[in-house]
Scaffold this motif. Structure first.
Motif, PDB file in Angstrom:
ATOM      1  N   PHE A 102       0.837  -1.196   0.000  1.00 30.93           N
ATOM      2  CA  PHE A 102       0.000   0.000   0.000  1.00 30.93           C
ATOM      3  C   PHE A 102       0.872   1.247   0.000  1.00 30.93           C
ATOM      4  O   PHE A 102       0.375   2.350  -0.133  1.00 30.93           O
ATOM      5  CB  PHE A 102      -0.891   0.046   1.248  1.00 30.93           C
ATOM      6  CG  PHE A 102      -2.010  -0.954   1.241  1.00 30.93           C
ATOM      7  CD1 PHE A 102      -2.980  -0.938   0.252  1.00 30.93           C
ATOM      8  CD2 PHE A 102      -2.107  -1.897   2.245  1.00 30.93           C
ATOM      9  CE1 PHE A 102      -4.021  -1.853   0.262  1.00 30.93           C
ATOM     10  CE2 PHE A 102      -3.150  -2.810   2.263  1.00 30.93           C
ATOM     11  CZ  PHE A 102      -4.105  -2.794   1.271  1.00 30.93           C
ATOM     12  N   ASP A 103       2.169   1.085   0.196  1.00 36.13           N
ATOM     13  CA  ASP A 103       3.110   2.190   0.355  1.00 36.13           C
ATOM     14  C   ASP A 103       3.538   2.725  -1.019  1.00 36.13           C
ATOM     15  O   ASP A 103       4.338   2.115  -1.720  1.00 36.13           O
ATOM     16  CB  ASP A 103       4.321   1.703   1.149  1.00 36.13           C
ATOM     17  CG  ASP A 103       5.304   2.788   1.502  1.00 36.13           C
ATOM     18  OD1 ASP A 103       5.201   3.901   0.949  1.00 36.13           O
ATOM     19  OD2 ASP A 103       6.195   2.511   2.327  1.00 36.13           O
ATOM     20  N   ALA A 104       3.004   3.894  -1.378  1.00 36.01           N
ATOM     21  CA  ALA A 104       3.274   4.481  -2.693  1.00 36.01           C
ATOM     22  C   ALA A 104       4.737   4.842  -2.896  1.00 36.01           C
ATOM     23  O   ALA A 104       5.190   4.982  -4.035  1.00 36.01           O
ATOM     24  CB  ALA A 104       2.402   5.712  -2.906  1.00 36.01           C
ATOM     25  N   SER A 105       5.506   4.974  -1.826  1.00 40.05           N
ATOM     26  CA  SER A 105       6.922   5.341  -1.982  1.00 40.05           C
ATOM     27  C   SER A 105       7.716   4.272  -2.727  1.00 40.05           C
ATOM     28  O   SER A 105       8.769   4.569  -3.303  1.00 40.05           O
ATOM     29  CB  SER A 105       7.558   5.626  -0.620  1.00 40.05           C
ATOM     30  OG  SER A 105       7.685   4.452   0.146  1.00 40.05           O
ATOM     31  N   TRP A 106       7.215   3.043  -2.765  1.00 46.03           N
ATOM     32  CA  TRP A 106       7.908   1.983  -3.522  1.00 46.03           C
ATOM     33  C   TRP A 106       7.836   2.212  -5.025  1.00 46.03           C
ATOM     34  O   TRP A 106       8.652   1.669  -5.771  1.00 46.03           O
ATOM     35  CB  TRP A 106       7.350   0.605  -3.168  1.00 46.03           C
ATOM     36  CG  TRP A 106       7.846   0.124  -1.852  1.00 46.03           C
ATOM     37  CD1 TRP A 106       7.144   0.031  -0.693  1.00 46.03           C
ATOM     38  CD2 TRP A 106       9.177  -0.307  -1.546  1.00 46.03           C
ATOM     39  NE1 TRP A 106       7.948  -0.433   0.314  1.00 46.03           N
ATOM     40  CE2 TRP A 106       9.206  -0.648  -0.185  1.00 46.03           C
ATOM     41  CE3 TRP A 106      10.343  -0.434  -2.287  1.00 46.03           C
ATOM     42  CZ2 TRP A 106      10.354  -1.108   0.446  1.00 46.03           C
ATOM     43  CZ3 TRP A 106      11.485  -0.899  -1.657  1.00 46.03           C
ATOM     44  CH2 TRP A 106      11.482  -1.229  -0.310  1.00 46.03           C
ATOM     45  N   PRO A 121      -3.781   0.976  -4.378  1.00 42.69           N
ATOM     46  CA  PRO A 121      -4.134   2.309  -3.881  1.00 42.69           C
ATOM     47  C   PRO A 121      -4.881   2.219  -2.558  1.00 42.69           C
ATOM     48  O   PRO A 121      -5.437   1.182  -2.219  1.00 42.69           O
ATOM     49  CB  PRO A 121      -5.008   2.893  -4.982  1.00 42.69           C
ATOM     50  CG  PRO A 121      -5.414   1.769  -5.837  1.00 42.69           C
ATOM     51  CD  PRO A 121      -4.435   0.655  -5.624  1.00 42.69           C
ATOM     52  N   GLY A 122      -4.868   3.318  -1.835  1.00 39.82           N
ATOM     53  CA  GLY A 122      -5.446   3.353  -0.496  1.00 39.82           C
ATOM     54  C   GLY A 122      -6.913   2.996  -0.445  1.00 39.82           C
ATOM     55  O   GLY A 122      -7.665   3.206  -1.382  1.00 39.82           O
ATOM     56  N   ILE A 123      -7.278   2.424   0.679  1.00 41.41           N
ATOM     57  CA  ILE A 123      -8.675   2.133   0.968  1.00 41.41           C
ATOM     58  C   ILE A 123      -8.973   2.711   2.340  1.00 41.41           C
ATOM     59  O   ILE A 123      -8.067   2.996   3.111  1.00 41.41           O
ATOM     60  CB  ILE A 123      -8.973   0.616   0.946  1.00 41.41           C
ATOM     61  CG1 ILE A 123      -8.129  -0.119   1.983  1.00 41.41           C
ATOM     62  CG2 ILE A 123      -8.775   0.041  -0.422  1.00 41.41           C
ATOM     63  CD1 ILE A 123      -8.516  -1.561   2.166  1.00 41.41           C
ATOM     64  N   GLN A 124     -10.245   2.875   2.637  1.00 40.24           N
ATOM     65  CA  GLN A 124     -10.614   3.381   3.949  1.00 40.24           C
ATOM     66  C   GLN A 124     -11.559   2.399   4.602  1.00 40.24           C
ATOM     67  O   GLN A 124     -12.436   1.839   3.959  1.00 40.24           O
ATOM     68  CB  GLN A 124     -11.276   4.737   3.838  1.00 40.24           C
ATOM     69  CG  GLN A 124     -10.330   5.818   3.402  1.00 40.24           C
ATOM     70  CD  GLN A 124     -10.952   7.195   3.543  1.00 40.24           C
ATOM     71  OE1 GLN A 124     -11.973   7.355   4.185  1.00 40.24           O
ATOM     72  NE2 GLN A 124     -10.314   8.177   2.949  1.00 40.24           N
ATOM     73  N   SER A 125     -11.345   2.213   5.898  1.00 45.28           N
ATOM     74  CA  SER A 125     -12.225   1.362   6.676  1.00 45.28           C
ATOM     75  C   SER A 125     -12.070   1.744   8.132  1.00 45.28           C
ATOM     76  O   SER A 125     -10.958   1.863   8.622  1.00 45.28           O
ATOM     77  CB  SER A 125     -11.867  -0.106   6.479  1.00 45.28           C
ATOM     78  OG  SER A 125     -12.665  -0.912   7.311  1.00 45.28           O
ATOM     79  N   GLY A 126     -13.158   1.946   8.796  1.00 42.60           N
ATOM     80  CA  GLY A 126     -13.096   2.265  10.208  1.00 42.60           C
ATOM     81  C   GLY A 126     -12.305   3.524  10.508  1.00 42.60           C
ATOM     82  O   GLY A 126     -11.667   3.631  11.535  1.00 42.60           O
ATOM     83  N   SER A 129      -7.234   5.374   6.740  1.00 44.59           N
ATOM     84  CA  SER A 129      -6.871   5.488   5.336  1.00 44.59           C
ATOM     85  C   SER A 129      -5.503   4.860   5.198  1.00 44.59           C
ATOM     86  O   SER A 129      -4.557   5.289   5.835  1.00 44.59           O
ATOM     87  CB  SER A 129      -6.810   6.956   4.909  1.00 44.59           C
ATOM     88  OG  SER A 129      -6.305   7.038   3.608  1.00 44.59           O
ATOM     89  N   LEU A 130      -5.395   3.815   4.405  1.00 47.86           N
ATOM     90  CA  LEU A 130      -4.127   3.098   4.300  1.00 47.86           C
ATOM     91  C   LEU A 130      -3.081   3.904   3.562  1.00 47.86           C
ATOM     92  O   LEU A 130      -1.920   3.884   3.894  1.00 47.86           O
ATOM     93  CB  LEU A 130      -4.337   1.758   3.608  1.00 47.86           C
ATOM     94  CG  LEU A 130      -5.166   0.772   4.412  1.00 47.86           C
ATOM     95  CD1 LEU A 130      -5.296  -0.519   3.644  1.00 47.86           C
ATOM     96  CD2 LEU A 130      -4.576   0.525   5.759  1.00 47.86           C
ATOM     97  N   GLU A 131      -3.445   4.580   2.550  1.00 43.87           N
ATOM     98  CA  GLU A 131      -2.499   5.396   1.783  1.00 43.87           C
ATOM     99  C   GLU A 131      -3.322   6.361   0.962  1.00 43.87           C
ATOM    100  O   GLU A 131      -4.246   5.968   0.270  1.00 43.87           O
ATOM    101  CB  GLU A 131      -1.657   4.499   0.864  1.00 43.87           C
ATOM    102  CG  GLU A 131      -0.528   5.190   0.180  1.00 43.87           C
ATOM    103  CD  GLU A 131       0.594   5.595   1.115  1.00 43.87           C
ATOM    104  OE1 GLU A 131       1.192   6.650   0.860  1.00 43.87           O
ATOM    105  OE2 GLU A 131       0.850   4.882   2.081  1.00 43.87           O
ATOM    106  N   ARG A 132      -2.997   7.602   1.044  1.00 44.98           N
ATOM    107  CA  ARG A 132      -3.704   8.590   0.246  1.00 44.98           C
ATOM    108  C   ARG A 132      -3.165   8.554  -1.174  1.00 44.98           C
ATOM    109  O   ARG A 132      -1.971   8.406  -1.388  1.00 44.98           O
ATOM    110  CB  ARG A 132      -3.516   9.970   0.829  1.00 44.98           C
ATOM    111  CG  ARG A 132      -4.289  10.175   2.110  1.00 44.98           C
ATOM    112  CD  ARG A 132      -4.205  11.619   2.531  1.00 44.98           C
ATOM    113  NE  ARG A 132      -5.007  12.033   3.634  1.00 44.98           N
ATOM    114  CZ  ARG A 132      -5.241  11.407   4.757  1.00 44.98           C
ATOM    115  NH1 ARG A 132      -4.760  10.230   4.959  1.00 44.98           N
ATOM    116  NH2 ARG A 132      -5.972  11.922   5.720  1.00 44.98           N
ATOM    117  N   ASN A 133      -4.058   8.677  -2.136  1.00 45.64           N
ATOM    118  CA  ASN A 133      -3.603   8.766  -3.519  1.00 45.64           C
ATOM    119  C   ASN A 133      -2.846  10.082  -3.678  1.00 45.64           C
ATOM    120  O   ASN A 133      -3.374  11.137  -3.382  1.00 45.64           O
ATOM    121  CB  ASN A 133      -4.794   8.728  -4.488  1.00 45.64           C
ATOM    122  CG  ASN A 133      -5.431   7.374  -4.512  1.00 45.64           C
ATOM    123  OD1 ASN A 133      -4.766   6.377  -4.295  1.00 45.64           O
ATOM    124  ND2 ASN A 133      -6.722   7.322  -4.761  1.00 45.64           N
TER     125      ASN A 133
END
Length: 138
Positions: A102-106, A121-126, A129-133
């Motif tokens: 999920f880490d866009a820096s890669w 790409p990021g998802i949201q739950s609870g 936000s795992l990763e912002r686009n």
């Protein structure tokens, strides 16, 4: 196949059919209180994704232990370590390596990796936000 005794024993008997490794790239950092919950959640979700991909492609893939790295670590040195691991796995002979993150820096290191990077790409739950686009500038 998963990284456990039963599946690795089975792999050794049928390794000519199993040509793909699936490995999650998971950031870890205890020094940032604001990120603890997010990173733990990211770990959980990415492990589930990796397991589901492996289950769906059963008989062709081996899910290996996740690669954990410090979020603040230098990506170039981490890339070297991952490539060393990929070179070792090629001796089995795995022909393909898929790296899930999920880490866009890669994305900046994608060309240097000896495997196929699958950035999710990021998802949201609870409320997480795992990763912002965001736009990655090289």
């Amino acid at each position: 196949m998963q990284w456990n005794k039963n599946d690795t024993d089975q792999y050794l008997q049928a390794k000519e059919y199993i040509d793909t490794v699936v490995m999650a790239l998971i950031p870890f950092q205890l020094s940032n209180d604001q990120e603890l919950s997010k990173l733990a959640y990211q770990d959980e979700v990415l492990q589930i994704f990796a397991s589901e991909i492996t289950r769906e492609l059963s008989g062709r893939t081996m899910q290996v232990p996740a690669y954990h790295y410090l979020k603040s670590a230098n990506r170039e040195s981490e890339t070297d370590r991952i490539n060393t691991w990929i070179q070792d796995s090629a001796k089995q002979p795995f022909q393909h390596t898929f790296l899930l993150t999920f880490d866009a820096s890669w994305k900046k290191q994608e060309r240097e990796l000896n495997g196929n990077l699958l950035w999710l790409p990021g998802i949201q739950s609870g409320g997480h936000s795992l990763e912002r686009n965001k736009t990655i500038h090289s």
